[in-house]
Design a protein around this motif. Sequence first.
Motif, PDB file in Angstrom:
ATOM      1  N   ILE A  33       0.832  -1.208   0.000  1.00 40.29           N
ATOM      2  CA  ILE A  33       0.000   0.000   0.000  1.00 40.29           C
ATOM      3  C   ILE A  33       0.861   1.249   0.000  1.00 40.29           C
ATOM      4  CG2 ILE A  33      -1.647   1.341   1.380  1.00 40.29           C
ATOM      5  CD1 ILE A  33      -2.771  -1.357   2.365  1.00 40.29           C
ATOM      6  N   ALA A  34       1.950   1.219   0.760  1.00 32.79           N
ATOM      7  CA  ALA A  34       2.785   2.411   0.898  1.00 32.79           C
ATOM      8  C   ALA A  34       3.734   2.609  -0.277  1.00 32.79           C
ATOM      9  CB  ALA A  34       3.579   2.323   2.205  1.00 32.79           C
ATOM     10  N   TYR A  35       4.374   1.534  -0.731  1.00 30.99           N
ATOM     11  CA  TYR A  35       5.488   1.722  -1.664  1.00 30.99           C
ATOM     12  C   TYR A  35       5.483   0.853  -2.920  1.00 30.99           C
ATOM     13  CZ  TYR A  35       7.477   4.230   2.290  1.00 30.99           C
ATOM     14  OH  TYR A  35       7.679   5.118   3.309  1.00 30.99           O
ATOM     15  N   ALA A  36       4.815  -0.281  -2.887  1.00 33.63           N
ATOM     16  CA  ALA A  36       4.988  -1.231  -3.985  1.00 33.63           C
ATOM     17  C   ALA A  36       3.892  -1.166  -5.033  1.00 33.63           C
ATOM     18  CB  ALA A  36       5.075  -2.651  -3.429  1.00 33.63           C
ATOM     19  N   GLY A  37       2.653  -0.988  -4.595  1.00 26.98           N
ATOM     20  CA  GLY A  37       1.542  -1.068  -5.524  1.00 26.98           C
ATOM     21  C   GLY A  37       1.344   0.187  -6.359  1.00 26.98           C
ATOM     22  N   ALA A  83       7.117  20.133  -1.588  1.00 24.48           N
ATOM     23  CA  ALA A  83       6.947  19.888  -0.150  1.00 24.48           C
ATOM     24  C   ALA A  83       8.107  19.029   0.346  1.00 24.48           C
ATOM     25  CB  ALA A  83       5.622  19.184   0.092  1.00 24.48           C
ATOM     26  N   HIS A  84       8.380  19.112   1.651  1.00 25.91           N
ATOM     27  CA  HIS A  84       9.534  18.380   2.178  1.00 25.91           C
ATOM     28  C   HIS A  84       9.216  17.814   3.552  1.00 25.91           C
ATOM     29  CE1 HIS A  84      13.818  17.369   2.169  1.00 25.91           C
ATOM     30  NE2 HIS A  84      13.854  17.721   3.455  1.00 25.91           N
ATOM     31  N   ASP A  85       9.326  16.505   3.682  1.00 22.68           N
ATOM     32  CA  ASP A  85       9.233  15.829   4.976  1.00 22.68           C
ATOM     33  C   ASP A  85      10.321  14.780   4.986  1.00 22.68           C
ATOM     34  OD1 ASP A  85       8.672  14.602   7.335  1.00 22.68           O
ATOM     35  OD2 ASP A  85       6.582  14.150   6.909  1.00 22.68           O
ATOM     36  N   VAL A 131       3.024  10.859   1.156  1.00 23.82           N
ATOM     37  CA  VAL A 131       4.144  11.759   1.423  1.00 23.82           C
ATOM     38  C   VAL A 131       5.437  11.287   0.781  1.00 23.82           C
ATOM     39  CG1 VAL A 131       5.573  12.773   3.254  1.00 23.82           C
ATOM     40  CG2 VAL A 131       3.102  12.560   3.576  1.00 23.82           C
ATOM     41  N   TRP A 132       5.713   9.997   0.814  1.00 28.28           N
ATOM     42  CA  TRP A 132       7.033   9.494   0.430  1.00 28.28           C
ATOM     43  C   TRP A 132       7.058   8.665  -0.849  1.00 28.28           C
ATOM     44  CZ3 TRP A 132       7.970   7.812   6.137  1.00 28.28           C
ATOM     45  CH2 TRP A 132       8.458   8.904   6.870  1.00 28.28           C
ATOM     46  N   LEU A 159      -0.076  12.417  -3.082  1.00 32.58           N
ATOM     47  CA  LEU A 159      -0.725  13.726  -3.014  1.00 32.58           C
ATOM     48  C   LEU A 159       0.072  14.759  -2.234  1.00 32.58           C
ATOM     49  CD1 LEU A 159      -3.296  15.448  -3.528  1.00 32.58           C
ATOM     50  CD2 LEU A 159      -4.185  14.524  -1.368  1.00 32.58           C
ATOM     51  N   LEU A 160       0.712  14.356  -1.137  1.00 35.65           N
ATOM     52  CA  LEU A 160       1.400  15.291  -0.253  1.00 35.65           C
ATOM     53  C   LEU A 160       2.909  15.312  -0.466  1.00 35.65           C
ATOM     54  CD1 LEU A 160      -0.507  14.537   3.085  1.00 35.65           C
ATOM     55  CD2 LEU A 160      -1.129  16.096   1.244  1.00 35.65           C
TER      56      LEU A 160
END
Length: 428
Positions: free
Chosen positions: A61-65, A175-177, A155-156, A160-161
Amino acid sequence: MNSGDTAWMLISSGLVFLMTPAVAFFYGGMVRAKAVLHMMMLSVGAIAVVALAWAACGWSIAYAGKSVGGVFGNPFTGAFFRDVIAVKDGVYTSAADTGTGAYPVTVDAFFQMTFAIITVALISGALAERVKFSTWLVFTLLWVIFDYAPMAHMVWNKGLLSADGAISKFFGVPAHDFAGGTVVHINAAIAALVVAMIVGRRKGFGAAAFKPHNVPFVLLGAFLLWFGWFGFNGGSAFAANGTAAYAIITTTLCAGAATLGWLLVEKIRTKHATPVGAASGMVAGLVGITPSADVVSPLASIIIGLIVGAVCCVAISVKFKLGIDDSLDVVGVHGVGGVLGTVFVGVFSAGSGLVTHGDFRLALVQIIIALIAIIFSAAVTFVIAFALEKTMGWRSSTYAEITGIDVVQHGERSYDFTSTSLSIGRHA
């Protein structure tokens, strides 16, 4: 593959993993003796559940798909890490290097897992001494899948963010986080606030004194968190390079300044500079520098630390005025510190900061991103926490809370005073 980068990222992963046991000591020392094991078990539960959830679908969900609307990835693409592993000569190994560093992508999958674990563990600080362990485990599973993983994606992972997202493109500045002001600290703090409001206050909140039972535990946890943060921020450079080293420098400067800022306010208000205040100031500074560790100057990192330390010291008292039992000040430290740190990127950034370049656009972008993170976390957490309240229930029994949740829920005590007393009596 670069063996130096690989080694550094493996070490950083271990350092970030260490932060969750550090939180267990930090939070465990802050509660009363009859609830310390329960407090630490919440971190144990976070490690166990999040590790499995991350492997099952969190990583995907976060990085692969493939991204869906810039909000989350396909949960099946990388299910059980099938996108990052391969079998060679009968042995499992990494399928490829990452796109951000010259190291196996399996290292990145584990590095990001440790971030997910510590984020969930932070939430537990608002729920001290009064929640069912079983409900916490189910919450942990649902929250990491439906809240943390999508937030990390947004974010990463060019969502969107992110620096490549719609908001950044609209204002013309990225944007930067750097290491998790929004994904980790704002996200965890808002979730903690929402759940604390649903769960309700401890018996005697506002009337009885809930003092830390073991201040050395608190300091030990804070020191270990500081140590672990070198991997948290330094590892976010994704290479053994100058950026990693510089992030560690600014991390140390900001944490040191925040400690002094907190103690100064505390001395003015209470006439004492306390060890618990020092520990809290350290953590506030570590939180405050997380979004900007790679883009602010040494002087700016010190200024950020002083401000964050002082403001967070004042902020933790607000819970009493609002009647919200954020037991161990997750909102006051991680929420306020995370918001300030996220906004300060736009103030002090070497690239396009308000102070450094007179450009207000990045500051505006950072404020908008912080607000969206707050809204997203609040909405998703409310749905999950409210559903669990109506089905499983959050609160432990009144008997458990008054007598001691350690014995009632876990069947053990942290300190066996009775046996010690009897032993002394016999020898006397």
